[in-house]
Design a protein around this motif. Structure first.
Motif, mmCIF file in Angstrom:
data_model
loop_
_atom_site.group_PDB
_atom_site.id
_atom_site.type_symbol
_atom_site.label_atom_id
_atom_site.label_comp_id
_atom_site.label_asym_id
_atom_site.label_seq_id
_atom_site.Cartn_x
_atom_site.Cartn_y
_atom_site.Cartn_z
ATOM 1 N N ASN A 23 28.112 43.108 46.321
ATOM 2 C CA ASN A 23 28.743 43.144 47.656
ATOM 3 C C ASN A 23 30.239 42.840 47.544
ATOM 4 O O ASN A 23 31.065 43.502 48.162
ATOM 5 C CB ASN A 23 28.110 42.101 48.586
ATOM 6 C CG ASN A 23 26.860 42.640 49.275
ATOM 7 O OD1 ASN A 23 26.541 43.817 49.148
ATOM 8 N ND2 ASN A 23 26.149 41.782 49.999
ATOM 9 N N TYR A 75 32.796 45.543 48.964
ATOM 10 C CA TYR A 75 33.585 45.328 50.189
ATOM 11 C C TYR A 75 35.023 44.874 49.900
ATOM 12 O O TYR A 75 35.673 44.273 50.755
ATOM 13 C CB TYR A 75 32.874 44.331 51.114
ATOM 14 C CG TYR A 75 31.547 44.890 51.618
ATOM 15 C CD1 TYR A 75 31.521 45.903 52.577
ATOM 16 C CD2 TYR A 75 30.331 44.446 51.101
ATOM 17 C CE1 TYR A 75 30.317 46.445 53.007
ATOM 18 C CE2 TYR A 75 29.122 44.977 51.526
ATOM 19 C CZ TYR A 75 29.122 45.988 52.479
ATOM 20 O OH TYR A 75 27.937 46.532 52.907
ATOM 21 N N ARG A 100 24.259 45.241 59.749
ATOM 22 C CA ARG A 100 25.446 45.634 59.000
ATOM 23 C C ARG A 100 26.628 45.593 59.959
ATOM 24 O O ARG A 100 26.498 45.969 61.120
ATOM 25 C CB ARG A 100 25.292 47.059 58.439
ATOM 26 C CG ARG A 100 23.982 47.270 57.687
ATOM 27 C CD ARG A 100 24.023 48.531 56.842
ATOM 28 N NE ARG A 100 24.922 48.349 55.721
ATOM 29 C CZ ARG A 100 25.739 49.296 55.273
ATOM 30 N NH1 ARG A 100 25.768 50.471 55.850
ATOM 31 N NH2 ARG A 100 26.531 49.066 54.234
ATOM 32 N N LEU A 107 21.268 40.623 51.904
ATOM 33 C CA LEU A 107 21.513 39.221 52.262
ATOM 34 C C LEU A 107 20.291 38.582 52.907
ATOM 35 O O LEU A 107 20.041 37.384 52.741
ATOM 36 C CB LEU A 107 22.720 39.106 53.208
ATOM 37 C CG LEU A 107 24.085 39.366 52.567
ATOM 38 C CD1 LEU A 107 25.191 39.269 53.615
ATOM 39 C CD2 LEU A 107 24.354 38.367 51.441
HETATM 40 P P1 ADP Z 1 24.353 45.995 52.659
HETATM 41 O O1 ADP Z 1 23.367 46.796 51.916
HETATM 42 O O2 ADP Z 1 24.742 46.608 53.965
HETATM 43 O O3 ADP Z 1 25.528 45.586 51.874
HETATM 44 P P2 ADP Z 1 23.707 43.156 52.863
HETATM 45 O O4 ADP Z 1 22.541 42.497 53.515
HETATM 46 O O5 ADP Z 1 23.984 42.827 51.467
HETATM 47 O O6 ADP Z 1 23.538 44.701 53.110
HETATM 48 O O7 ADP Z 1 24.971 42.778 53.750
HETATM 49 C C1 ADP Z 1 24.906 42.844 55.127
HETATM 50 C C2 ADP Z 1 26.285 43.145 55.743
HETATM 51 O O8 ADP Z 1 27.152 42.044 55.511
HETATM 52 C C3 ADP Z 1 26.985 44.303 55.090
HETATM 53 O O9 ADP Z 1 26.600 45.536 55.671
HETATM 54 C C4 ADP Z 1 28.436 43.986 55.354
HETATM 55 O O10 ADP Z 1 28.774 44.396 56.634
HETATM 56 C C5 ADP Z 1 28.473 42.473 55.306
HETATM 57 N N1 ADP Z 1 28.908 41.957 54.003
HETATM 58 C C6 ADP Z 1 28.147 41.500 53.005
HETATM 59 N N2 ADP Z 1 28.895 41.066 51.978
HETATM 60 C C7 ADP Z 1 30.178 41.238 52.353
HETATM 61 C C8 ADP Z 1 31.449 40.978 51.726
HETATM 62 N N3 ADP Z 1 31.530 40.440 50.485
HETATM 63 N N4 ADP Z 1 32.566 41.288 52.407
HETATM 64 C C9 ADP Z 1 32.499 41.817 53.625
HETATM 65 N N5 ADP Z 1 31.341 42.092 54.268
HETATM 66 C C10 ADP Z 1 30.193 41.806 53.646
#
Ligand code: ADP
Length: 588
Positions: free
Chosen positions: A481, A485, A528, A544
């Motif tokens: 992640n 991101y 998300r 997450l």
């Molecule tokens: P995804 O498969 O969408 O990455 P996650 O459950 O890992 O699913 O994360 C959920 C949401 O949290 C992501 O869609 C994103 O919007 C946000 N997110 C997670 N990690 C980060 C990060 N390091 N920086 C910014 N946004 C994040």
């Protein structure tokens, strides 16, 4: 309405005078001044008065040196018994215009012919007022006014006993009577006889009283208007509550139901008559009674409860899934007297969720076999091409392998999610060195990324008790992640530290960050963040959610600190297995 200085003085004066008298003596003063001045000027004077007032007036006029008998003979003093005349004018409790014209109008018209000035004293209105027939009073005053405007040749003097107006209760009528007259002669003073200065003072006093009465009436009208507005708002609110699709129920702090709308009838099966007055446990499954105690406790403290998902029981015994929002109800002094709750039937939503979970479980299960077989054949082909030295095909195959790995991760995530939902996710618990695992995962992820440097700044050799693979999965998720991101950044920092019997691993990126309002929601299933500055990021929104569940299973915590546009630091904390075995090592 104006106030006259002295209506007796001018013989040609034409007014509709009003006098509120406090005693018969003051009435006689005013009558004798009014009629006496008329007789002296040889005007015709009519008296529509009670017998007693007529007789007292005769005596008073005699005392004042006026020959009443002679005047009577000349037709200048004409008395009519007020009650008798009134009975001739009335039809269905109201003075009737034709009768008035016949009995009174013609008489006065005759007397005023040739522009002779006439004086009239009348107390028929006072009799009507004393009978409590206020509509008849105003009607008769209006008839007099019509006649007065038509003939324009007489002065009319109306007298009302002051004692029959009981202050505030008659304030509006009192003002209406004043409005129907052209001038008011003050009460309580022998107004027509005394010194003009005193008259003026009395007049001013009366005017003040009138103004304050008017102000009171205005105030009362304003209050009444406000009451009407509140009443309308209440009706509107009641209509909204009644027509709401959600069940709306209110109860006292003891849990006694006080209101129950139409949707509550539909949802729980009890009519309002059956439910109101009963205890709220009527719809609570017995095993959930303690939950209600907790709700009532929160209500007493003024707390609100939002979207609380639970189960209630219908009259027919069936259970219903509901989402409850409960707010305290306060009285006008702000004291909490009960609660109102909105219950939404989420049975349909739950059913949809169940079917969606079922679908995900089935789809990921079906995908697992072909993905595993793809992975196997890719590896086999890789080996063969490596042996035959076919470099270009090997490069293509390596890229294909990376995509197969992504697919495998996705399918694994979905399978894990399903297992988590059903409580079937297995954990193989053992004591292991977390620093070693962190090192290993960082290296693995670094191998697959060219865009970022993963900097392991600080490690702590610490033993934890848990499922090594699942903790590894959590860290992999945080690192991927962090890379995903932060497209414009080139590094991610990983730190380990020990605090109060726990070890904390943090992953800091310098990417898009997460707006404050979403920092809790990103741990929800499928959530998300949609505001990502126009860039689309691949993903399912479950990483997450799974990670937080895994960490929770290890009695730990997973959280985030972030600022939109500046980056995020995700961290997880786990209890140390052996706090004695801790060694700090500084990284590069
Ligand atoms: P995804 O498969 O969408 O990455 P996650 O459950 O890992 O699913 O994360 C959920 C949401 O949290 C992501 O869609 C994103 O919007 C946000 N997110 C997670 N990690 C980060 C990060 N390091 N920086 C910014 N946004 C994040």
């Amino acid at each position: 309405m104006a106030v006259l200085p002295d209506p007796t003085s001018s013989p040609a004066l034409k007014e509709h005078l009003l006098h509120f008298y406090e005693s018969d003596v003051s009435l006689l003063d005013a009558m004798s001044a009014f009629i006496g001045a008329g007789l002296r000027a040889s005007e015709t004077c009519f008296l529509f008065a009670t017998q007693a007032h007529h007789e007292s007036l005769q005596e008073r006029l005699k005392e004042n040196g006026i020959d009443v008998l002679a005047a009577q003979e000349r037709g200048e003093y004409r008395w009519f018994d007020a009650a008798e005349m009134l009975s001739k004018l009335m039809l269905d409790d109201m003075p009737e215009s034709e009768r008035f014209a016949r009995e009174v109008g013609d008489l006065i018209a005759q007397a005023t012919s040739g522009q002779r000035h006439v004086r009239i004293f009348g107390e028929m209105v006072a009799l009507l007022w004393e009978q409590g027939n206020f509509n008849a009073v105003t009607r008769l005053e209006e008839l007099w006014n019509d006649l007065y405007h038509r003939l324009n040749a007489f002065s009319l003097f109306c007298a009302y006993p002051m004692h029959s107006f009981s202050g505030q209760a008659h304030a509006a009528q009192f003002l209406e009577i004043i409005r129907l007259h052209s001038h008011l002669i003050p009460a309580g003073v022998s107004s027509l006889l005394i010194d003009p200065d005193e008259q003026l003072q009395a007049i001013a006093l009366l005017q003040r009283k009138t103004y304050s009465l008017e102000a009171e009436i205005e105030q009362r009208e304003e209050v009444e208007q406000r009451l009407r507005v509140s009443e309308e708002a209440l009706y509107r609110l009641a209509a909204i509550v009644e027509s709401s699709d959600d069940a709306i129920v209110s109860k006292t702090l003891d849990g006694i139901i006080t209101s129950w709308n139409a949707s509550a009838e539909r949802l729980f099966g009890y009519s309002a008559e059956e439910a109101v007055g009963r205890h709220i446990t009527l719809i609570i499954p017995p095993e959930l009674y303690p939950e209600e105690d907790e709700i009532l406790r929160k209500l007493r403290q003024g707390e609100r409860i939002k979207h609380y998902e639970t189960v209630r029981v219908r009259k027919d015994g069936r259970r219903v899934d509901v989402s409850l929002s409960i707010s305290p109800v306060k009285d006008r002094n702000g004291k909490i007297i009960g609660g109102s709750k909105i219950a939404r039937d989420i049975g349909e939503r739950r059913e949809l969720e169940r079917r969606k979970d079922e679908f995900i479980a089935m789809a990921s299960h079906e995908l697992k076999t072909p993905v595993t077989s793809l992975k196997g054949f890719t590896q086999l082909l890789q080996r063969r091409l490596r042996n035959s030295g076919n470099e270009e095909e090997l490069r293509f195959l390596t890229r294909m392998d990376a995509q197969v790995n992504r697919l495998t991760h996705l399918v694994d995530d979905l399978l894990n999610l399903t297992k988590m939902q059903t409580g079937k996710l297995e954990y193989r618990m053992e004591a292991f060195d977390l620093a070693e695992l962190v090192q290993e995962i960082v290296e693995n992820v670094q191998e697959a990324t060219q865009t970022h440097r993963l900097l392991l700044e600080k490690t702590v050799v610490a033993s934890v008790y848990g499922d090594r693979d699942r903790i590894g999965q959590v860290l992999t998720n945080l690192l991927t992640n962090a890379i995903k991101y932060s497209k414009d950044a080139d590094r991610v920092i990983i730190r380990m530290e020990v605090s109060e019997g726990n070890v904390i691993v943090s992953v800091q990126d310098f990417g898009i960050g997460i707006p404050q309002e979403y920092q809790q929601r990103i741990f929800e299933r499928f959530f998300r963040v949609s505001e990502t500055g126009g860039t689309t990021y691949s993903g399912l929104g479950i990483g997450l959610y799974i990670s937080r569940n895994i960490i929770k299973r290890h009695q730990g915590k997973l959280g985030v600190q972030s600022r939109k546009g500046e980056g995020s630091t995700f961290f997880f904390q786990l209890p140390l297995a052996q706090t004695a075995d801790v060694r700090v090592e500084e990284g590069d």
